[in-house]
Design a protein around this motif. Sequence first.
Motif, short mmCIF file in Angstrom:
data_model
loop_
_atom_site.label_atom_id
_atom_site.label_comp_id
_atom_site.label_asym_id
_atom_site.label_seq_id
_atom_site.Cartn_x
_atom_site.Cartn_y
_atom_site.Cartn_z
N ALA A 185 69.79 150.31 31.84
CA ALA A 185 70.30 149.43 32.90
C ALA A 185 70.74 148.08 32.35
N ALA B 85 73.69 153.44 34.16
CA ALA B 85 72.84 153.77 35.31
C ALA B 85 72.23 155.16 35.15
N ASP C 257 69.67 156.94 37.52
CA ASP C 257 68.82 156.89 38.71
C ASP C 257 67.86 158.06 38.72
N TRP C 258 67.02 158.12 39.76
CA TRP C 258 65.98 159.14 39.78
C TRP C 258 66.56 160.55 39.88
#
Length: 411
Positions: free
Chosen positions: A372, A377, A379-380
């Motif tokens: 980040a 990016a 993400d989960w």
Amino acid sequence: MTTTILAIFLIVYLGMILGGLPFLQLDRTGVALLGAIALIGVNALSLEDAVASMHLPTLILLFAFMVVSAQMRLGGFYDWITHKLATLPLSPAGLLAVLTFAAAALSAVFSNDIVCLAVAPVLIDACRRRRLDPVPFLLALACASNIGSAATLIGNPQNMLIGQTLRLPFGGYFLEAVLPVGFGLLACWALIVRQTAGRWLDDGAAAAGTHAEETPFDGWQTAKGLIIAAALLLAFLAAPWPREHMALIGAGILLMSRRLHSRKMLGLVDWELLVLFMSLFVVNHALQRTGITADAVAGLAALGVRLDQPGPLFAAAFLLSNIVSNVPAVMLLLPIAHHEMGGLMLALVSTLSGNLLIVGSIANIIVVDAAARRGIAIDWKRHARVGVPITLATLAVCAAYLALRFRFGSA
């Protein structure tokens, strides 16, 4: 008093689940420390009892290897080895294989969290120079570091705790763990290669983001760290002395340096993790003294769920590791790991379970945060696409291996 202790315990473990407490600037370490302070403050434990509850051999071993890892970071070893691997004339899939097994090997000795912290920024730059998408390589770094750390009793904090508490033999554990870990790494590499499916390149990567500040390579300082680490591994395998004593001597030798100030060395020690350990020792000890945990285990046994048996212990380690994180989970389950292979199972399952979600392992969080900061990016959902199948595959390998050991081990 029992009600008060239970309430404090539940608040602390709620903090473990959430990563903090609502409306308060507390992380997991802060919540655990506040819980320990509260227990002492309400006289649930005396100061002497609180100190006695801390497992000093584990804390010493953890501290000593933090010093060894600090030596390697200040010597520029991690930056150097990452550059060397990233410039090998290999295909992307071949490079991923080398990274996977190298990260695992380093994590087995120098701890997965430290390896991810040092390698991730340099790996991003290396991928961008080769116009490769960094994401598959970063995910491989996180997952392989977790898997590899399960191979030894010094690869991660929970394994140190298990090994020191149950006095597991260092070499014996490695011989048991190396096979499921090795197959787990192959599964990790194969799954990421299959998911990437030829989408390795990122044409805009070279100009994106900023470059990491790298530590210059110092051959002498790196050699000192490697010599001490190798000497400790040999001593753990052959010498009859307590591991924590030998590790502390090794850390002391590294602190005696004419060029690296002890302030720099100790500044890289993860004091927060040590405080988290000490605080959780106090909180768990207070609860155990009430008899609540013994009653709960007995109640589950009456219902046919015997947590000291392999199947239920496997399931409990998996579930708790993903609810409260692996270190608190191991602290809760260690008192009931009575089976002859309970320590091996607890170490493997609690570590391999950490790949399921980002929050399941500090190593995952470190890699995602490093990405980040460089404009990448993860993400989960992106992590789960890799983490979930890798976790299921590695746990399936682990379960199959343990089942075979239970069946034929004593034959």
